[in-house]
Enzyme design. Structure first.
Site, PDB file in Angstrom:
ATOM      1  CG  ASP A  26       3.249   9.898  -6.044  1.00  0.00           C
ATOM      2  OD1 ASP A  26       3.137   9.191  -7.053  1.00  0.00           O
ATOM      3  OD2 ASP A  26       4.151   9.755  -5.191  1.00  0.00           O
ATOM      4  CG  ASP A  57       3.171   4.794  -8.407  1.00  0.00           C
ATOM      5  OD1 ASP A  57       4.126   4.796  -7.627  1.00  0.00           O
ATOM      6  OD2 ASP A  57       2.396   3.822  -8.531  1.00  0.00           O
ATOM      7  CD  GLU A  98       8.186   4.072  -9.013  1.00  0.00           C
ATOM      8  OE1 GLU A  98       8.678   3.555  -8.005  1.00  0.00           O
ATOM      9  OE2 GLU A  98       7.011   3.884  -9.351  1.00  0.00           O
ATOM     10  CG  HIS A 157       7.817   6.149  -0.870  1.00  0.00           C
ATOM     11  ND1 HIS A 157       8.316   6.759  -2.012  1.00  0.00           N
ATOM     12  CD2 HIS A 157       6.790   5.390  -1.281  1.00  0.00           C
ATOM     13  CE1 HIS A 157       7.607   6.369  -3.049  1.00  0.00           C
ATOM     14  NE2 HIS A 157       6.681   5.541  -2.635  1.00  0.00           N
ATOM     15  CG  ASP A 158       8.842   2.591  -3.058  1.00  0.00           C
ATOM     16  OD1 ASP A 158       7.925   2.517  -2.225  1.00  0.00           O
ATOM     17  OD2 ASP A 158       8.663   2.955  -4.237  1.00  0.00           O
TER      18      ASP A 158
END
Ligand code: TEU
Ligand code: CA
Length: 557
Positions: free
Chosen positions: A98, A200, A255, A328-329
């Site tokens: 990431d 990200d 993302e 995870h968000d």
């Protein structure tokens, strides 16, 4: 269309902090992942994506990096990482990291230096501005996590920009030195053999000139029009791809925050040589109107079909997307789009049929393969996520919602839902950690009934359904590359479609209701055995299927 390993491969996202704790300190770690590599391989997934594992003070669980080329000590050592990479490759899987390139930690040496004085050589690694004429922040930008996006610095009397927490200062990509630092960090990992990066908030790296005020529309639109898609973003991404990613057998997964189906092509069309794929937010946010902890809209199947369709049309043959239903968000997929009580298993399996038969690279989030559900936290002391905590504390000041309602909203939408530890078995703490220390975040008390061990032994479990489906998907290119044809687009309860690739055709029928429904299909399937079915039986009279609650079937014709 070019067929490639990262298109057909399935990505499995690991949130290392919550995956598996090997040394009993309550925090998941790299050796914990190594211990579970056989399990991961048994799922038939191909690409492991690790949420950040780099040195970090963990204000935002690793999304605030203080050293891009070092492993967070809580997660282990570089030796552990090398072993993890090697063993992943030995099992025929790939590993991506990431890359948090938009911002770093305020404890990174770059920021510590930059803060020292206005003429420090690192000053220009960040965005500094004078106060506005009334002494306040330079503009009205809000942070993603509440409050102003600017923080005042006493030493120099200037503000610095942080689109996330104040411990996540935004890096200034205009400065070529910043870009080179980031490329060097990427090369460091690629040279070790890493297979690519999840990037990200990459659409945010280029800021608009003069930092203009954001107009007063909803936050989602502000992201699209003010924060993301800045004037130089494509120049930077081309440079990054040319100088770094394309030099290796590696790929980039962006993302896609702030990217919509209309401008997506600029990022992912093949001939532009920017990013290999992105996951967008339209499905993930389909019940979120303007932003988290604001208005929510009820789940609407036709709306969801429309989102899938508009993205299919937008990227048709030229670009490629990844297809995520959770991460995870966000709250847990089965709790949001299915049902986590009576029809929990059927709905989890049905949703996975839908996800695995959509176009794009399949992107699974850890725990969804056993149908992990949202958690009900009982008090604010149990909340760990900085976004939820900021929302709660802000609300204490504004008193917009009662404390009870604020906690309820956190339980419905908060990111901790997806961050509770993986439930490996029915032993204490779900087998995530030993009893020496409590896990860093509460384990979902339903680990007694929902856990890997139990489902491993059960041939009709969600886990074994995921395995079967992933194995089947590998054998039929039509799942991945097929052209899509809707059967009854406006049906609000049933999602039915046909996919075709070369000589292969599949038909997918999904009941999104918690009741039995009849569905008439325009094909004669009475002699065809379903390729996959989330119930043991399928009732069919002539062309009318009598679908059970959340029943999902795939036919191959
Ligand atoms: O997420 C960016 C992002 O847009 C999220 O903040 C999202 O809007 C929000 O979580 C949904 O309510 C990435 C990471 O995935 C996230 O974990 C980080 O906190 C964030 O960037 C900052 O690095
Ligand atoms: Ca540990």
């Amino acid at each position: 269309m070019e067929l490639s390993w990262f298109k057909k491969g399935t990505i499995y996202q690991i949130y290392p902090r919550s995956f598996n704790d090997s040394n009993g300190d309550g925090i998941g770690d790299l050796r914990g992942i190594i211990e579970k590599l056989d399990y991961l391989q048994s799922l038939h997934v191909d690409i492991l994506w690790l949420s950040p594992i780099f040195s970090s003070p963990n204000d935002d669980n690793g999304y605030d990096i203080s050293d891009y080329c070092a492993i967070m000590p809580e997660f282990g050592t570089m030796k552990d990482f090398d072993e993890l990479l090697k063993k992943t490759h030995e099992r025929g899987m790939r590993l991506i990291l990431d890359l948090v390139a938009n911002h770093c930690s305020d404890e990174h040496i770059w920021f510590k230096e930059a803060k020292k004085s206005k003429d420090n050589p690192y000053r220009d690694y960040f965005h500094w501005r004078k106060p506005s004429s009334n002494g306040g922040p330079p503009n009205n930008w809000k942070s993603f996590f509440g409050g102003s996006a600017w923080e005042y610095d006493e030493t120099s009397g200037e503000y610095y920009l942080h689109l996330f927490t104040k411990k996540q200062p935004d890096l200034n990509w205009e400065n070529p030195k910043v870009r080179e630092e980031m490329y060097d960090a990427m090369r460091f990992w690629l040279d070790k053999g890493v297979d690519g990066f999840r990037m990200d908030v990459i659409p945010l790296i280029s800021k608009r000139e003069g930092y203009p005020d954001a107009p007063g529309f909803g936050f989602r639109k502000v992201i699209e029009e003010v924060y993301a898609n800045g004037p130089r973003v494509h120049e930077y991404l081309k440079e990054m791809t040319e100088k770094v990613v394309s030099q290796y057998d590696a790929f980039s997964l962006a993302e896609g925050v702030g990217i919509n189906h209309e401008n997506a092509g600029l990022y992912i069309d093949n001939d532009r040589k920017e990013l290999n794929m992105l996951y967008h937010f339209d499905i993930l946010e389909c019940t979120i109107v303007n932003g988290k902890f604001e208005e929510v809209s009820p789940f609407d199947l036709v709306n969801m079909k429309g989102i899938f369709k508009k993205w299919r049309d937008a990227v048709h043959k030229k670009g490629w997307i990844a297809n995520a239903m959770g991460n995870h968000d966000f709250a847990r997929m089965v709790s949001r789009f299915g049902e986590d009580k009576e029809h929990w298993a059927a709905s989890a399996k049905m949703l996975f049929i839908m996800q695995a038969t959509q176009n794009g690279t399949l992107n699974i989030y850890q725990g969804d393969e056993i149908g992990m559900t949202n958690i009900e936290l009982e008090s604010i002391d149990e909340v760990r996520d900085i976004q939820s905590l900021n929302f709660y504390n802000e609300n204490l000041k504004t008193k917009r919602y009662s404390k009870e309602l604020a906690l309820k909203m956190i339980n419905n939408e908060g990111r901790d839902n997806a961050r509770t530890p993986i439930q490996w078995n029915d032993e204490i703490n779900g087998g995530f950690t030993t009893i020496k220390k409590e896990p860093w975040i509460k384990v979902n008390p339903n680990y007694n009934t929902i856990n890997v061990k139990k489902q491993d032994d059960d041939p009709v479990s969600i886990l074994n359904f995921y395995r079967n489906l992933l194995k089947t998907r590998k054998q039929h290119d039509v799942f991945v590359y097929g052209d899509f044809e809707e059967l009854e687009f406006n049906n609000p309860e049933i999602y039915a479609y046909k996919k075709k690739f070369k000589e292969e055709e599949i038909i997918v029928i999904l009941n999104f209701k918690n009741v039995t429904l009849d569905f008439k299909i325009p094909y004669n399937l009475s002699d065809v055995e379903p390729l996959l079915n989330n119930y043991e039986v399928l009732e069919m009279n002539n062309n009318v299927m009598n679908l059970k609650p959340y029943q999902g079937v795939i036919f191959k014709i």
